[in-house]
Enzyme design. Structure first.
Site, PDB file in Angstrom:
ATOM      1  N   CYS A  87      32.823  37.036  36.639  1.00 16.92           N
ATOM      2  CA  CYS A  87      33.351  38.396  36.459  1.00 16.92           C
ATOM      3  C   CYS A  87      34.271  38.774  37.622  1.00 16.92           C
ATOM      4  CB  CYS A  87      32.199  39.388  36.362  1.00 16.92           C
ATOM      5  SG  CYS A  87      31.274  39.290  34.811  1.00 16.92           S
TER       6      CYS A  87
ATOM      7  N   CYS B 295      35.303  39.282  32.144  1.00 14.57           N
ATOM      8  CA  CYS B 295      34.339  40.377  32.306  1.00 14.57           C
ATOM      9  C   CYS B 295      34.607  41.094  33.627  1.00 14.57           C
ATOM     10  CB  CYS B 295      32.902  39.864  32.245  1.00 14.57           C
ATOM     11  SG  CYS B 295      32.501  38.571  33.439  1.00 14.57           S
TER      12      CYS B 295
END
Length: 282
Positions: free
Chosen positions: A121, A202
């Protein structure tokens, strides 16, 4: 009686000699016919299809395997369980002996599954019209990853490949451009890889665009505009940060308040992403 035996022997020798001559003539005729037929087959054998783009990269197998082993051993040893030989075989089977204008997503699906891996992420970096700059940046700053910094992208970056229905099944002379047919090996591969890269993003994602392009920094027809934006998951991606790059001393065709950036912001807002934009000079 001796005369009769002599005549009979002469007759037998004559018949035998005639038989040998006939056999030799038949053999010569057979050889000539075989040569003519073989030459005819060679003349009508199918030739490689001709296209406008460069052909398959020479020593493609060695290039792909070398990059794969380098990536999973030196760059990302946590991916050491990847089977580079299987990855190469799945790539080869996706295009070899196939018409390069008839490639499908199903052809590449095994490759995508074998070579995919998680993207941390807050590390996904998308780009459009900033190829050299963005990859110089990720080489010096390992906090971000472009598609070309993943295993799939690393193996295929600046490499070309396509097949052909005739032997040896790989065309080293030419491959089709996108303008010749959209379902070519390169276009289908990069579209699928880009979709998968966007789906894996993400946290906060970045996008680097070129603010010195007269036509506008954001283009709906680009890979980023047509594929990657629509495959960002609002449930996984919290914000999109736009880096608008300008040439120092060059034209600043568009700022963060420009027409194409406004269009991009509108698309992102419709999908409930938080958006920031900053002008940068290189």
């Amino acid at each position: 009686m001796p005369l009769q035996h002599s005549s009979a022997g002469t007759w037998q020798r004559t018949v035998l000699l005639a038989g040998v001559v006939v056999l030799l003539v038949s053999l010569v005729v057979a050889i000539i016919l075989a040569s003519v037929l073989t030459r005819g087959k060679q003349e009508i054998s199918p030739k490689m299809l001709k296209w406008k783009d460069r052909g398959t990269t020479r020593n493609l197998q060695e290039v792909i395997l070398g990059r794969c082993y380098s990536y999973v051993t030196a760059r990302h040893p946590e991916l050491g369980d990847k089977d580079c030989l299987k990855i190469w075989e799945s790539l080869k089977h996706a295009f070899i002996y196939k018409n390069p204008c008839n490639i499908t997503t199903e052809d590449y699906q095994p490759l995508m599954e074998l070579a995919s891996h998680p993207i941390p992420c807050n590390k996904s970096l998308f780009w459009s019209k900033t190829n050299d700059l963005v990859h110089r940046y990720t080489k010096s700053n390992h906090n971000f990853l472009t598609l070309e910094d993943t295993l799939l992208g690393y193996m295929a970056d600046r490499v070309s490949w396509c097949g052909d229905p005739s032997a040896p099944g790989i065309n080293y002379e030419s491959c089709p451009k996108r303008s010749e047919c959209e379902s070519n090996p390169s276009s289908v591969f990069w579209k699928m890889a880009s979709k998968m890269f966007a789906e894996a993003a993400c946290g906060v994602v970045q996008v680097m665009l070129n603010g010195s392009i007269e036509a506008g920094a954001f283009r709906s027809s680009s890979i980023f505009g047509s594929i990657e934006i629509s495959n960002l998951n609002p449930d996984k991606v919290s914000a999109v940060q736009i880096w608008l790059m300008h040439d120092i001393g060059g034209p600043q065709s568009e700022s963060c308040s420009g027409h194409s950036i406004k269009r991009l912001k509108g698309i992102l807002a419709e999908r409930n992403f938080k958006i920031t934009c900053e002008d940068n000079y290189r």
